[in-house]
Design a protein around this motif. Structure first.
Motif, mmCIF file in Angstrom:
data_model
loop_
_atom_site.group_PDB
_atom_site.id
_atom_site.type_symbol
_atom_site.label_atom_id
_atom_site.label_comp_id
_atom_site.label_asym_id
_atom_site.label_seq_id
_atom_site.Cartn_x
_atom_site.Cartn_y
_atom_site.Cartn_z
ATOM 1 N N TYR A 108 -61.509 32.553 -0.963
ATOM 2 C CA TYR A 108 -62.212 31.470 -0.279
ATOM 3 C C TYR A 108 -63.015 30.639 -1.284
ATOM 4 N N LYS A 109 -62.642 29.363 -1.377
ATOM 5 C CA LYS A 109 -63.427 28.444 -2.224
ATOM 6 C C LYS A 109 -64.247 27.566 -1.299
ATOM 7 N N PRO A 110 -65.545 27.806 -1.232
ATOM 8 C CA PRO A 110 -66.381 26.986 -0.358
ATOM 9 C C PRO A 110 -66.415 25.531 -0.845
ATOM 10 N N TRP A 119 -55.534 30.331 -15.573
ATOM 11 C CA TRP A 119 -54.098 30.627 -15.708
ATOM 12 C C TRP A 119 -53.887 32.120 -15.882
ATOM 13 N N HIS A 120 -52.997 32.674 -15.100
ATOM 14 C CA HIS A 120 -52.674 34.099 -15.233
ATOM 15 C C HIS A 120 -51.342 34.382 -14.541
ATOM 16 N N GLN A 121 -50.799 35.532 -14.852
ATOM 17 C CA GLN A 121 -49.697 36.097 -14.069
ATOM 18 C C GLN A 121 -50.308 37.229 -13.246
ATOM 19 N N ASP A 122 -49.868 37.384 -12.019
ATOM 20 C CA ASP A 122 -50.416 38.484 -11.214
ATOM 21 C C ASP A 122 -50.153 39.829 -11.889
ATOM 22 N N ASN A 123 -48.992 39.931 -12.541
ATOM 23 C CA ASN A 123 -48.685 41.214 -13.165
ATOM 24 C C ASN A 123 -49.498 41.483 -14.426
ATOM 25 N N MET A 136 -47.127 35.744 -1.304
ATOM 26 C CA MET A 136 -47.059 34.588 -0.399
ATOM 27 C C MET A 136 -48.484 34.066 -0.237
ATOM 28 N N TRP A 137 -48.700 32.856 -0.743
ATOM 29 C CA TRP A 137 -50.034 32.222 -0.688
ATOM 30 C C TRP A 137 -50.030 31.304 0.534
ATOM 31 N N ILE A 138 -50.874 31.626 1.505
ATOM 32 C CA ILE A 138 -50.893 30.861 2.760
ATOM 33 C C ILE A 138 -52.173 30.034 2.816
ATOM 34 N N LEU A 201 -46.869 31.896 -14.186
ATOM 35 C CA LEU A 201 -48.235 31.470 -14.537
ATOM 36 C C LEU A 201 -48.743 30.511 -13.474
ATOM 37 N N HIS A 202 -49.951 30.779 -12.989
ATOM 38 C CA HIS A 202 -50.538 29.912 -11.962
ATOM 39 C C HIS A 202 -52.056 29.893 -12.094
ATOM 40 N N MET A 203 -52.657 28.894 -11.497
ATOM 41 C CA MET A 203 -54.127 28.764 -11.530
ATOM 42 C C MET A 203 -54.571 27.881 -10.373
ATOM 43 N N THR A 204 -55.878 27.867 -10.115
ATOM 44 C CA THR A 204 -56.438 26.873 -9.195
ATOM 45 C C THR A 204 -57.696 26.286 -9.829
ATOM 46 N N LYS A 205 -57.918 25.004 -9.542
ATOM 47 C CA LYS A 205 -59.053 24.277 -10.139
ATOM 48 C C LYS A 205 -60.295 24.444 -9.249
ATOM 49 N N GLN A 212 -63.899 22.820 2.471
ATOM 50 C CA GLN A 212 -63.654 24.193 2.042
ATOM 51 C C GLN A 212 -62.152 24.411 1.834
ATOM 52 N N ARG A 213 -61.832 25.468 1.075
ATOM 53 C CA ARG A 213 -60.422 25.827 0.901
ATOM 54 C C ARG A 213 -60.274 27.324 1.154
ATOM 55 N N ARG A 214 -59.737 27.609 2.343
ATOM 56 C CA ARG A 214 -59.504 29.013 2.695
ATOM 57 C C ARG A 214 -58.036 29.341 2.409
HETATM 58 O O1 LIG Z 1 -56.262 31.098 -4.353
HETATM 59 C C1 LIG Z 1 -56.606 30.973 -5.526
HETATM 60 O O2 LIG Z 1 -57.520 30.253 -5.851
HETATM 61 C C2 LIG Z 1 -55.883 31.757 -6.597
HETATM 62 C C3 LIG Z 1 -54.661 32.433 -6.077
HETATM 63 C C4 LIG Z 1 -54.026 33.382 -7.004
HETATM 64 O O3 LIG Z 1 -54.334 33.482 -8.154
HETATM 65 C C5 LIG Z 1 -52.965 34.234 -6.466
HETATM 66 O O4 LIG Z 1 -52.593 34.105 -5.291
HETATM 67 O O5 LIG Z 1 -52.454 35.080 -7.200
#
Ligand SMILES: O=C(O)CCC(=O)C(=O)O
Length: 241
Positions: A108-110, A119-123, A136-138, A201-205, A212-214
């Motif tokens: 949750y990003k208020p 930037w990261h890989q989940d693994n 799955m990012w919803i 590789l993924h990230m969020t700003k 808000q961003r839920r």
């Molecule tokens: O929701 C985010 O800000 C990051 C999401 C993330 O890193 C992930 O789903 O692995």
């Protein structure tokens, strides 16, 4: 219904896939209300923490509030992860029908002070072997570049494990190097989902917007995956083929 080759090929090639809405409007409203109820409750779940917390800071300037395993806290999350639509998508991309839950998490990003997730890989966190998990990012709000939508490096899952190091002063986050000139934003409407491979590789700003961003993320693993040399046996079985 399984996904058509055009979508499974896109995922194989790019390491992520947008699939549009996976929630009915009733499910979305129920998930939003359950999410708010859990985050606003006076007594927070044990897993509640701020991924934006930095060393030496009492109160963090930025927030990425995390709660693990929402499916244990409200039945709507348990129901969504068992939906045939959701599991058909994962079966199509995983190429097998034995699908377990690794865990799920709310991120949750208020409004106004949402922090980054570097930037990261989940693994990089999980060290699953073989690296065949997917998430799955919803989006539970419309997510765009202003309020912290996902960014990915398309195709980065093909380069194996990236080296991760501690992300600056963040207590609970690691980061990897990424060529940002290759990054693609993935804006999404509330109720929509994207899937990413555990080596993408993924990230969020930061979220400096007034919205808000839920987000809620389900992390899926094939049934035969290992961690630290042993099969992960104690996971919720979502589908068995
Ligand atoms: O929701 C985010 O800000 C990051 C999401 C993330 O890193 C992930 O789903 O692995």
């Amino acid at each position: 219904m399984l996904l058509p080759p055009i979508q499974t090929d896109f995922f194989k090639h790019n390491g992520y896939l947008e699939v549009g809405s996976v929630l009915t409007s009733t499910e979305l409203a129920e998930a939003q209300s359950a999410y708010d109820g859990i985050f606003q409750a006076e007594e927070k779940p044990q897993s509640y923490r701020n991924l934006g917390q930095k060393e030496g800071e009492q109160i963090s300037a930025g927030a990425v509030l995390q709660i693990i395993d929402m499916h244990r806290l409200h039945p709507i999350f348990h129901r969504i992860m068992h939906k045939p639509l959701v599991l058909d998508i994962i079966e199509s991309l995983m190429g097998q029908a034995d699908i377990n839950l690794y865990h799920d998490q709310a991120l949750y990003k208020p409004a106004l002070n949402g922090d980054i997730v570097p930037w990261h890989q989940d693994n990089g966190y999980w060290k699953l072997d073989p690296p065949e998990a997917m998430s799955m990012w919803i989006a539970l709000d419309d997510a765009d570049e202003e309020n912290g939508c996902m960014w990915v490096i398309p195709g980065s899952h093909k380069s194996g494990e990236a080296g991760h190091k501690r992300a600056g002063q963040y207590i609970a986050q690691i980061k990897a190097d990424a060529d940002e000139s290759l990054a693609a934003a993935v804006p999404m409407s509330a109720g929509a989902a994207m899937i990413h491979h555990c080596q993408t590789l993924h990230m969020t700003k930061p979220n400096l917007s007034s919205r808000q961003r839920r987000a809620w993320v389900i992390h899926f693993i094939p049934a035969n995956i290992h961690q630290k040399g042993v099969i992960l046996k104690d996971r919720l079985v979502l589908r068995s083929g």
